[in-house]
Design a protein around this motif. Structure first.
Motif, PDB file in Angstrom:
ATOM      1  N   UNK A 100       0.828  -1.215   0.000  1.00  0.00           N
ATOM      2  CA  UNK A 100       0.000   0.000   0.000  1.00  0.00           C
ATOM      3  C   UNK A 100       0.857   1.259   0.000  1.00  0.00           C
ATOM      4  N   UNK A 101       0.347   2.306  -0.624  1.00  0.00           N
ATOM      5  CA  UNK A 101       1.067   3.589  -0.679  1.00  0.00           C
ATOM      6  C   UNK A 101       0.062   4.728  -0.790  1.00  0.00           C
ATOM      7  N   UNK A 102       0.437   5.881  -0.281  1.00  0.00           N
ATOM      8  CA  UNK A 102      -0.356   7.095  -0.482  1.00  0.00           C
ATOM      9  C   UNK A 102      -0.174   7.604  -1.900  1.00  0.00           C
ATOM     10  N   UNK A 103       1.021   7.405  -2.437  1.00  0.00           N
ATOM     11  CA  UNK A 103       1.358   7.844  -3.778  1.00  0.00           C
ATOM     12  C   UNK A 103       2.807   7.505  -4.055  1.00  0.00           C
ATOM     13  N   UNK A 104       3.263   7.752  -5.282  1.00  0.00           N
ATOM     14  CA  UNK A 104       4.656   7.455  -5.619  1.00  0.00           C
ATOM     15  C   UNK A 104       5.217   8.544  -6.526  1.00  0.00           C
ATOM     16  N   UNK A 105       6.547   8.560  -6.633  1.00  0.00           N
ATOM     17  CA  UNK A 105       7.247   9.546  -7.458  1.00  0.00           C
ATOM     18  C   UNK A 105       7.849   8.864  -8.689  1.00  0.00           C
ATOM     19  N   UNK A 106       7.825   9.600  -9.806  1.00  0.00           N
ATOM     20  CA  UNK A 106       8.580   9.212 -10.989  1.00  0.00           C
ATOM     21  C   UNK A 106       9.258  10.476 -11.519  1.00  0.00           C
ATOM     22  N   UNK A 107      10.341  10.274 -12.288  1.00  0.00           N
ATOM     23  CA  UNK A 107      11.127  11.398 -12.764  1.00  0.00           C
ATOM     24  C   UNK A 107      11.078  11.518 -14.282  1.00  0.00           C
ATOM     25  N   UNK A 108      10.893  12.754 -14.740  1.00  0.00           N
ATOM     26  CA  UNK A 108      11.078  13.081 -16.158  1.00  0.00           C
ATOM     27  C   UNK A 108      12.405  13.815 -16.225  1.00  0.00           C
ATOM     28  N   UNK A 109      13.452  13.081 -16.572  1.00  0.00           N
ATOM     29  CA  UNK A 109      14.780  13.670 -16.459  1.00  0.00           C
ATOM     30  C   UNK A 109      15.094  13.900 -14.988  1.00  0.00           C
ATOM     31  N   UNK A 110      15.319  15.164 -14.619  1.00  0.00           N
ATOM     32  CA  UNK A 110      15.595  15.498 -13.221  1.00  0.00           C
ATOM     33  C   UNK A 110      14.370  16.059 -12.505  1.00  0.00           C
ATOM     34  N   UNK A 111      13.244  16.089 -13.211  1.00  0.00           N
ATOM     35  CA  UNK A 111      12.037  16.676 -12.626  1.00  0.00           C
ATOM     36  C   UNK A 111      11.132  15.588 -12.057  1.00  0.00           C
ATOM     37  N   UNK A 112      10.906  15.587 -10.735  1.00  0.00           N
ATOM     38  CA  UNK A 112      10.041  14.571 -10.134  1.00  0.00           C
ATOM     39  C   UNK A 112       8.565  14.939 -10.220  1.00  0.00           C
ATOM     40  N   UNK A 113       7.725  13.913 -10.352  1.00  0.00           N
ATOM     41  CA  UNK A 113       6.277  14.063 -10.369  1.00  0.00           C
ATOM     42  C   UNK A 113       5.690  13.100  -9.336  1.00  0.00           C
ATOM     43  N   UNK A 114       4.603  13.528  -8.725  1.00  0.00           N
ATOM     44  CA  UNK A 114       3.956  12.715  -7.697  1.00  0.00           C
ATOM     45  C   UNK A 114       2.629  12.186  -8.224  1.00  0.00           C
ATOM     46  N   UNK A 115       2.426  10.887  -8.108  1.00  0.00           N
ATOM     47  CA  UNK A 115       1.216  10.211  -8.580  1.00  0.00           C
ATOM     48  C   UNK A 115       0.404   9.732  -7.384  1.00  0.00           C
ATOM     49  N   UNK A 116      -0.895   9.972  -7.420  1.00  0.00           N
ATOM     50  CA  UNK A 116      -1.751   9.580  -6.299  1.00  0.00           C
ATOM     51  C   UNK A 116      -3.115   9.120  -6.826  1.00  0.00           C
ATOM     52  N   UNK A 117      -3.865   8.371  -6.007  1.00  0.00           N
ATOM     53  CA  UNK A 117      -5.167   7.859  -6.453  1.00  0.00           C
ATOM     54  C   UNK A 117      -6.219   8.944  -6.579  1.00  0.00           C
ATOM     55  N   UNK A 118      -7.278   8.630  -7.318  1.00  0.00           N
ATOM     56  CA  UNK A 118      -8.378   9.581  -7.506  1.00  0.00           C
ATOM     57  C   UNK A 118      -8.981   9.983  -6.158  1.00  0.00           C
ATOM     58  N   UNK A 119      -9.175   9.019  -5.275  1.00  0.00           N
ATOM     59  CA  UNK A 119      -9.746   9.270  -3.952  1.00  0.00           C
ATOM     60  C   UNK A 119      -8.633   9.210  -2.917  1.00  0.00           C
TER      61      UNK A 119
END
Length: 231
Positions: free
Chosen positions: A103-122
């Motif tokens: 389980x996770x609240x959300x996760x990070x992925x990187x576009x080059x050196x720029x991080x993005x945070x992904x989370x569920x709809x609810x």
């Protein structure tokens, strides 16, 4: 890949979401809230034991197969590719009968050196990342240690605009099959990949600052709007 994620969840709610009985929640070994969990740290996992019960407990994030003589392998094992996990010696046994949900609240992925945070709809619902687990015992005098990895798959839709890989998500309708050790996981990978992609396509995501330190501020969106020029 997934090498950073956030975990700030109510364990009672997680137990209810994944049908874990109160007596099968190991609160003493579950991780503390964190917005910057990295490989080799303690994470939470849900797995079905030999007793047929689902258990919510803690695990070391980087799978160490039972046959490994040491805790460190010559290659990273915090992620496993869904395309090859069932044939790789490190992950094959776990794919067959030792599968878990992370389980996770959300996760990070990187576009080059720029991080993005992904989370569920609810926000009240945890992400159910597909994982594999293994037990290791450093020595005859040591206690058994639970270790785990997160399965990844090719990215689709929105996530694909950031990175070419993403965590494989477990649909609610496949939870029972995924956790059932009597089912060979190799035959679940293809349908899981298809159904999980549909969940990933609905995730919310935004750019954040590079995750340093810890706390909710790490998932605060970055505003990249240029200031208005008056002349």
């Amino acid at each position: 890949m997934c090498k950073r994620f956030a975990l700030d969840l109510d364990w009672d709610a997680i137990a209810a979401q994944f049908s874990v009985a109160e007596e099968d929640v190991r609160g003493d070994v579950l991780p503390r809230p964190s917005y910057n969990i990295a490989p080799t740290q303690n994470i939470a996992v849900i797995a079905q034991g030999k007793d047929g019960h689902r258990h919510l407990t803690g695990a070391y994030w980087s799978l160490i197969p039972s046959w490994s003589p040491g805790k460190t392998l010559p290659y990273p094992t915090y992620n496993a590719r869904v395309e090859s996990a069932h044939v790789k010696s490190t992950f094959a046994e776990s794919t067959r009968s030792r599968r878990t949900i992370i389980p996770a609240s959300g996760y990070y992925e990187w576009r080059g050196r720029r991080p993005f945070y992904f989370s569920p709809e609810m926000e009240s619902t945890a992400l159910a990342m597909a994982g594999l687990y293994s037990w290791r015992r450093p020595s005859a005098a040591s206690l058994w240690q639970l270790t785990a990895t997160i399965l990844t798959c090719p990215a689709v839709d929105g996530p694909a605009t950031v990175h070419d890989r993403m965590p494989l998500l477990v649909p609610a309708g496949m939870t029972s099959e995924w956790l059932d050790p009597s089912i060979d996981g190799a035959r679940l990978l293809a349908p899981m990949r298809k159904a999980g992609a549909e969940l990933s396509a609905r995730l919310h995501f935004h750019e954040v600052a590079p995750p340093e330190g810890d706390g909710p501020s790490l998932i605060r969106p970055i505003n990249r709007e240029e200031p208005m020029r008056l002349f």
